[in-house]
Scaffold this motif. Sequence first.
Motif, short mmCIF file in Angstrom:
data_model
loop_
_atom_site.label_atom_id
_atom_site.label_comp_id
_atom_site.label_asym_id
_atom_site.label_seq_id
_atom_site.Cartn_x
_atom_site.Cartn_y
_atom_site.Cartn_z
N TYR A 243 0.85 -1.19 0.00
CA TYR A 243 0.00 0.00 0.00
C TYR A 243 0.89 1.24 0.00
CZ TYR A 243 -3.20 3.57 1.87
OH TYR A 243 -3.94 4.71 2.08
N ALA A 244 0.74 2.08 -1.03
CA ALA A 244 1.53 3.32 -1.12
C ALA A 244 0.58 4.50 -0.95
CB ALA A 244 2.24 3.40 -2.46
N GLY A 245 0.74 5.22 0.15
CA GLY A 245 -0.18 6.31 0.47
C GLY A 245 0.46 7.67 0.24
N LEU A 246 -0.31 8.53 -0.41
CA LEU A 246 0.13 9.92 -0.59
C LEU A 246 0.14 10.62 0.77
CD1 LEU A 246 0.65 11.60 -3.27
CD2 LEU A 246 -1.62 12.56 -2.92
N THR B 6 1.00 6.59 5.67
CA THR B 6 1.00 5.24 6.27
C THR B 6 1.13 4.13 5.23
OG1 THR B 6 -1.44 5.23 6.40
CG2 THR B 6 -0.22 5.86 8.37
N SER B 7 2.01 4.37 4.26
CA SER B 7 2.33 3.30 3.31
C SER B 7 2.75 2.08 4.12
CB SER B 7 3.49 3.74 2.41
OG SER B 7 3.11 4.87 1.65
N ARG B 8 2.36 0.92 3.64
CA ARG B 8 2.69 -0.28 4.42
C ARG B 8 2.79 -1.51 3.52
NH1 ARG B 8 -0.21 -0.73 9.00
NH2 ARG B 8 -1.00 1.41 8.83
N GLY C 83 -1.32 -11.47 7.07
CA GLY C 83 -2.08 -10.31 7.54
C GLY C 83 -1.32 -9.43 8.53
N ASN C 84 -0.02 -9.63 8.61
CA ASN C 84 0.77 -8.81 9.53
C ASN C 84 1.46 -7.68 8.76
OD1 ASN C 84 0.38 -10.65 11.78
ND2 ASN C 84 1.74 -12.03 10.64
N THR C 85 1.35 -6.47 9.28
CA THR C 85 2.10 -5.36 8.72
C THR C 85 3.57 -5.55 9.06
OG1 THR C 85 0.28 -3.78 8.77
CG2 THR C 85 2.50 -2.87 8.87
N VAL C 86 4.42 -5.63 8.04
CA VAL C 86 5.85 -5.84 8.30
C VAL C 86 6.62 -4.52 8.34
CG1 VAL C 86 5.89 -8.19 7.42
CG2 VAL C 86 6.32 -6.31 5.85
N VAL D 253 9.85 3.37 2.47
CA VAL D 253 9.80 2.18 3.33
C VAL D 253 10.08 0.97 2.46
CG1 VAL D 253 8.24 3.12 5.08
CG2 VAL D 253 7.29 2.01 3.08
N ARG D 254 10.80 0.02 3.05
CA ARG D 254 11.26 -1.12 2.25
C ARG D 254 11.05 -2.42 2.99
NH1 ARG D 254 17.27 0.06 0.15
NH2 ARG D 254 17.60 0.29 2.37
N ALA D 255 10.87 -3.48 2.22
CA ALA D 255 10.84 -4.82 2.78
C ALA D 255 11.07 -5.81 1.63
CB ALA D 255 9.50 -5.11 3.45
N ALA D 256 11.50 -7.01 1.99
CA ALA D 256 11.64 -8.08 1.00
C ALA D 256 10.38 -8.92 1.03
CB ALA D 256 12.87 -8.92 1.32
N LEU D 257 9.83 -9.18 -0.16
CA LEU D 257 8.67 -10.06 -0.29
C LEU D 257 9.15 -11.45 -0.67
CD1 LEU D 257 7.36 -7.27 -0.26
CD2 LEU D 257 5.84 -8.02 -2.09
#
Lengths: 306, 282
Positions: free
Chosen positions: A222-225, A237-239, A245-248, A259-263
Motif C-alpha cells: 500500500y503506497a499512500g500519498l 501510512t504506506s505499508r 495479515g501482519n504489517t511488516v 519504506v522497504r521490505a523483502a517479499l
Amino acid sequence: MSGNGIGGPVRVAIVQTKPRKGRYSENLNDLRDAFALVMDDGAADVIVLPEAALTGYFLEGAVYDLALPVQHFADDLARMWREAGATRPVEIACGFFENDGGTYYNSAAYVRVESDRAQVLHLHRKLFLPTYGVFDEERFLSRGHRMGVFASSLGATAMLICEDIWHAIVPTIAALKGARVLLVPSAAPGRGIEGGDELESIVRWREILENIAAEHGVYVVYAGLTGFEGGKGMSGTSRIVDPRGNTVVAAPPDEACIVRAALDPREIDLARANLPLLGDLRAVLPDLLLDEELPLPRGRRDASDR
Amino acid sequence: MLPIVEAPRTALHPPRINAPLAARWLETFLRDELLGRRGIARAVIGLSGGVDSAVTAYLCARALGAHNVFAFRLPYRTSSPASLADAALVVEALGIHERTLDITAAVDGYLQNEPDADARRRGNVMARTRMIVLFDQSAKLDALPIGTGNKTERLFGYFTWHADDAPPVNPLGDLFKTQVWELARYLGVPPALIEKAPSADLEARQTDEADLGITYARADAILAQLLLGYSDDQLVAHGFAAADVQLVRRRVEGTHWKRHLPTTAMLTNTAINEFYLRPVDY
C-alpha cells in the motif's frame, strides 16, 4: 519471484510522496532524488508510489492540465531513473492522471525500465471513483472497467487504486484470478479524531489491508500519498502486509519517506497452506454465483467488453 | 433465567477528541500550509483572551516555534480588562511576541458618523477593524494571519462575515467548541481561559451561551448528530429536547450563506468556481 511460488525474495521500496500541488516537473525532480537512494543493486527491485503521486490528488479541473498519455508518463519515470544514476533495470508502479486521447482516467502504470526502454507492463484504470462528500472524481474522470492480473518480477500481480480495494469483492476477484501480490496506490484524506492514537480512517485502512492479505494469502503493498491539500491531510501510512495479515513495515502518516521490505514468495505458499480460504472459495464460488437470486448479468458480455 | 444484554441508547455526550492526535495533525497542517505551500514562517494571531485564540497560539508555537508567533491584543474601549489579562497569560506562558493596539480611535472614527448604530453593528465594525489590523500587520511582518473560529460558531453563524472568518488558514474550524476546550487542557492553556464563560466581548457582560440560548455541551452533542443527517424526530428520539433541536437546526439552516463566498451571477460557461474549477493550492 514467480507465479507458482518458486523464486527468492524481491525487494520492494515504497516511495511515499508529498507532491507540491500541480508542479509535476519539480515533483519529478524530487522523485529522481528518491530514486538515487534505492538505485544500488539490492536496494529495490520494485518501486511503488501512491495515487496521483507526482501531481497531488485534489486537482478539480486542473486534472486536464496535468493528465498524460501512459507512455509519456512511463518515459518520464525512466528518465528520472537514469538521471538518478541508475544503470540496472527496475520495475516501477505509480499512480497518475491519464489522458487517453481526450478520455481521462485515474490510473496506475506498472513500468519496466531497462536501458533506454520504458515498457508499460500493465495499466490499471481506477474502477471505483469516489464521488461523495469530499470526493468528486467522477465529475472529472472516467471509470475503468477491467482489473487485470499480470506477470511482474513479483509474480502474478494486480493493481487496485484506493477505493477499488474497499470493495471486498475486487481483491477477492484479483486473488481468484491468480494474483499473489496486490499493489495499492492510494490518496486517502485522513479524518476521525475521537478514537485511539491513529486517525480513524488510518485504522480502517489498516484493517482492510490486513484482512485482505490474511483472507487470500497475498502480499499487499500500500503506497499512500502524504501532505495537506487545501486543509485535507493525506494520511500516508504506506505499508507492506504479509500473506498472514501482519504489517511488516509502515510509514508515518505525515512525512515523505521510503519504506522497504523483502517479499518472499514462499510466505504466500505457507500462509495459504495454513489458512486455505482461497482454495475453499474456489471450490464453492461456482455454487454461490449460480444462485438465481443474485442480480448478476448472465450470458452477456457487453458490460465487461467496454 | 437467561441474561439479556440490551444495546445502549445513543449517547448524548458531545463529540470526543483524542487531543494529542489532533494536536499533532494540526501542527503538521500549519507547517504544510505556511512553510510548505507558501514559504511563510511567521503567524499573526489576534489574541482575544478567549480559549480559541489561545489554542491557536499554542498550536502555532508548537508548529512554527514561539519566536515566529506574533500575537496582537486589539481592545476597544469597552473590552473587558480581564480579557487583556487572560491574553497576557498566554503570551507569558508561550514566550511569543505581543503587541497591544487599541482600536478605539479607528472604530470610533467611523462610528461617530453613525451614532444610532446598535450593538450588533458596532460589534461587526470592531471585528472588521481587528481584521484590518491583523492583515496589515501580517504584510508588515511577512507573516500569515491565522483564523481562530471553531466549528460550533461556524455552524451557528456566530461570527462576523468577512472578519473572524477572513484569515486564509484556520486550524480549529473542524473542531466543536467542547473539543477545543479538551484540546486546550491537553496543550496546557491556562485554566482561567478554559474555565471562564466564553464571550465575544463585543458588549459588557456578553456570553456566547446567553447569546445562543443553549450551552455548548448540548449544542455540540446535537450538532454532531444533525450533521450526520438525522431528522428532528430522530434526534428527539435519541433523547434531546425538542426545543434545543429546533434552536440548533434553525441557527444552522439560517446561516449557510455565511459559510460560502459571495454569490456571483453566472452568465457564461467559464464561470469561476462553477465551470472553471481549480483547487485553492494549485
